[in-house]
Design a protein around this motif. Structure first.
Motif, PDB file in Angstrom:
ATOM      1  N   ALA A 301       0.836  -1.208   0.000  1.00 27.97           N
ATOM      2  CA  ALA A 301       0.000   0.000   0.000  1.00 27.97           C
ATOM      3  C   ALA A 301       0.868   1.253   0.000  1.00 27.97           C
ATOM      4  O   ALA A 301       0.462   2.303  -0.499  1.00 27.97           O
ATOM      5  N   ALA A 302       2.086   1.136   0.540  1.00 32.28           N
ATOM      6  CA  ALA A 302       3.017   2.267   0.604  1.00 32.28           C
ATOM      7  C   ALA A 302       4.032   2.243  -0.520  1.00 32.28           C
ATOM      8  O   ALA A 302       4.456   3.296  -1.013  1.00 32.28           O
ATOM      9  N   HIS A 303       4.439   1.044  -0.956  1.00 28.01           N
ATOM     10  CA  HIS A 303       5.506   0.944  -1.946  1.00 28.01           C
ATOM     11  C   HIS A 303       5.476  -0.407  -2.649  1.00 28.01           C
ATOM     12  O   HIS A 303       5.290  -1.441  -2.022  1.00 28.01           O
ATOM     13  N   VAL A 313       8.296  -8.268  -0.014  1.00 27.68           N
ATOM     14  CA  VAL A 313       7.666  -8.582   1.273  1.00 27.68           C
ATOM     15  C   VAL A 313       8.624  -8.312   2.435  1.00 27.68           C
ATOM     16  O   VAL A 313       8.198  -7.968   3.536  1.00 27.68           O
ATOM     17  N   ASN A 314       9.928  -8.435   2.178  1.00 24.57           N
ATOM     18  CA  ASN A 314      10.893  -8.144   3.249  1.00 24.57           C
ATOM     19  C   ASN A 314      10.857  -6.676   3.648  1.00 24.57           C
ATOM     20  O   ASN A 314      11.005  -6.345   4.830  1.00 24.57           O
ATOM     21  N   LEU A 315      10.650  -5.781   2.678  1.00 24.99           N
ATOM     22  CA  LEU A 315      10.477  -4.364   3.013  1.00 24.99           C
ATOM     23  C   LEU A 315       9.197  -4.166   3.818  1.00 24.99           C
ATOM     24  O   LEU A 315       9.160  -3.367   4.754  1.00 24.99           O
ATOM     25  N   ASN A 354      13.275   2.482   2.390  1.00 30.92           N
ATOM     26  CA  ASN A 354      12.509   1.948   1.260  1.00 30.92           C
ATOM     27  C   ASN A 354      12.927   2.605  -0.051  1.00 30.92           C
ATOM     28  O   ASN A 354      13.090   1.940  -1.071  1.00 30.92           O
ATOM     29  N   LEU A 355      13.096   3.928  -0.021  1.00 31.74           N
ATOM     30  CA  LEU A 355      13.480   4.658  -1.228  1.00 31.74           C
ATOM     31  C   LEU A 355      14.865   4.229  -1.713  1.00 31.74           C
ATOM     32  O   LEU A 355      15.097   4.102  -2.925  1.00 31.74           O
ATOM     33  N   LEU A 356      15.765   3.972  -0.771  1.00 34.78           N
ATOM     34  CA  LEU A 356      17.104   3.513  -1.137  1.00 34.78           C
ATOM     35  C   LEU A 356      17.051   2.180  -1.855  1.00 34.78           C
ATOM     36  O   LEU A 356      17.697   1.975  -2.898  1.00 34.78           O
ATOM     37  N   MET A 357      16.272   1.240  -1.316  1.00 31.68           N
ATOM     38  CA  MET A 357      16.161  -0.072  -1.957  1.00 31.68           C
ATOM     39  C   MET A 357      15.478   0.033  -3.308  1.00 31.68           C
ATOM     40  O   MET A 357      15.897  -0.603  -4.292  1.00 31.68           O
ATOM     41  N   MET A 358      14.424   0.851  -3.414  1.00 34.04           N
ATOM     42  CA  MET A 358      13.719   1.015  -4.681  1.00 34.04           C
ATOM     43  C   MET A 358      14.632   1.623  -5.741  1.00 34.04           C
ATOM     44  O   MET A 358      14.662   1.188  -6.892  1.00 34.04           O
ATOM     45  N   THR A 359      15.406   2.635  -5.339  1.00 27.91           N
ATOM     46  CA  THR A 359      16.316   3.296  -6.271  1.00 27.91           C
ATOM     47  C   THR A 359      17.428   2.354  -6.714  1.00 27.91           C
ATOM     48  O   THR A 359      17.827   2.341  -7.884  1.00 27.91           O
TER      49      THR A 359
END
Length: 403
Positions: A301-303, A313-315, A354-359
């Motif tokens: 729902a957030a990312h 799912v780990n995030l 989260n943003l670091l992992m997504m980037t």
């Protein structure tokens, strides 16, 4: 009208874990879920939807009491992770290098959810509304009033029931209804690719390695699965490609798809037999905020993230742990745990990570799909260098595992 400290919308892996973690703090929790998971039977075929559960997620599931049940059902530990584009740049990560017995476990999503629900069903602080859905909510100064539709086989339209809460958690997935009702926007894009999930029997018995080979059209991956098949073992293959190509592959018979796999996948896969398949589009979504008043977003729902490294799912479980820590700390310090200024600490803990992992995933995706020969040379040199700098390699591995 029933009152709860917290209402969690979505009873999937992240929603169920968040409900249990808050109930264990002594809060009264309601879960609103559209359908209950089907019970486990060892004769059931392996599901297509599986996750690589990290060490950090394993610790959380152990704390919540779900891990012992999962061990009794089925899971596949893996100790090694192989990554390469050309064989000369092959890089392997090993649990021994970070002093761990394994890097993670491949487990069916449904079983993770079901093991958490077993704990929920016996928890005195948790109330289930299932099947049910949220129609609307109104946030007042001291409470949130949530309108539910309670579904039943007897009544086609369902019954409306109102409940109140101090905290409303959206864990209802990438297309979150609660996020929409809260008027929280998202940024993101489609990757113009799809991923195909293919469950196969393998000539080799259960393996301790998961691997990924990169191509300009997208990576192909191998995830070991538990159990013994007539051929030997089981595995999940993940095939990333352009949407039209995945659509073509999905239309093939199992025998035709098997022939395509043997042509495109590396020889290390050995002989295989296709037993099930499915596909989904790749998207990247990030909520503009994880909080609005006393409404919080967790998990998808957030990312939503490129699934290339299996961190989705780990995030979400990291979100759960962060929220549990924030609220436990507030309760321990005699603060009003549901004040917006207290709840804002959750987003402060999670958004940057989260943003670091997504980037990072987006950068890897862009780098390995770039057609430039110079970029291709650079990325293969990078993989080779990873083997020559074990300190950085092991730091990255430990971070991904959550240790």
């Amino acid at each position: 009208m029933s009152n709860f400290d917290c209402v969690v919308v979505g009873g999937g892996m992240v929603g169920a874990a968040s409900a249990l973690s808050l109930a264990n703090l002594g809060l009264t929790v309601a879960i609103v879920e559209s359908k209950q998971p089907v019970g486990f039977n060892e004769t059931q075929a392996l599901d297509l939807r599986v996750s690589a559960i990290s060490l950090a997620s394993e610790h959380l599931l152990t704390q919540l009491g779900a891990w012992p049940q999962l061990k009794q059902w089925r899971m596949c530990p893996y100790k090694r992770l192989g990554v390469w584009e050309h064989q000369a740049s092959y890089t392997e990560f090993n649990a021994d290098d970070i002093e761990q017995s394994h890097l993670g476990h491949i487990i069916e999503n449904r079983l993770v959810q079901l093991a958490l629900w077993q704990q929920i069903n016996t928890h005195s602080k948790v109330t289930l509304f299932a099947p049910a859905s949220v129609e609307s909510f109104i946030e007042h100064e001291n409470e949130i009033v949530v309108s539910l539709t309670i579904k039943s086989a007897e009544k086609e339209c369902g019954e409306i029931e109102k409940i109140t809460t101090q905290l409303l958690i959206a864990a209802d997935g990438a297309h979150s209804q609660v996020r929409k009702l809260a008027h929280i926007g998202i940024t993101g894009w489609d990757y113009q690719q799809s991923a195909m999930l293919i469950n196969v029997e393998t000539q080799s018995s259960q393996q301790d390695i998961t691997w990924q080979q990169f191509f300009q059209t997208g990576p192909i991956a191998f995830l070991p699965l538990p159990g013994e098949s007539e051929l030997g073992g089981y595995a999940s293959l993940v095939w990333y490609h352009q949407k039209n190509e995945i659509k073509r592959l999905s239309a093939l018979s199992n025998e035709q798809l098997q022939s395509e796999i043997m042509q495109k996948f590396p020889q290390r896969i050995g002989q295989i037999k296709v037993i099930n398949k499915g596909a989904f589009p790749l998207t990247r979504r990030h909520a503009n905020t994880y909080q609005k008043g006393r409404v919080l977003l967790l998990g998808d729902a957030a990312h939503t993230i490129n699934p290339m490294a299996g961190q989705g799912v780990n995030l979400g479980f990291k979100d759960v742990k962060a929220l549990q820590t924030v609220i436990a700390s507030a309760i321990g310090n005699n603060e009003c745990w549901h004040l917006p200024e207290v709840l804002s600490r959750y987003e402060a803990k999670r958004r940057i990570d989260n943003l670091l992992m997504m980037t990072t995933m987006d950068s890897l995706y862009a780098t390995f799909s770039h057609p430039s020969p110079a970029i291709k040379l650079f990325r293969n040199i990078g993989l080779k260098m990873a083997n020559k700098i074990p300190f950085l390699k092991n730091k990255a591995l430990a971070y991904a595992c959550g240790v």
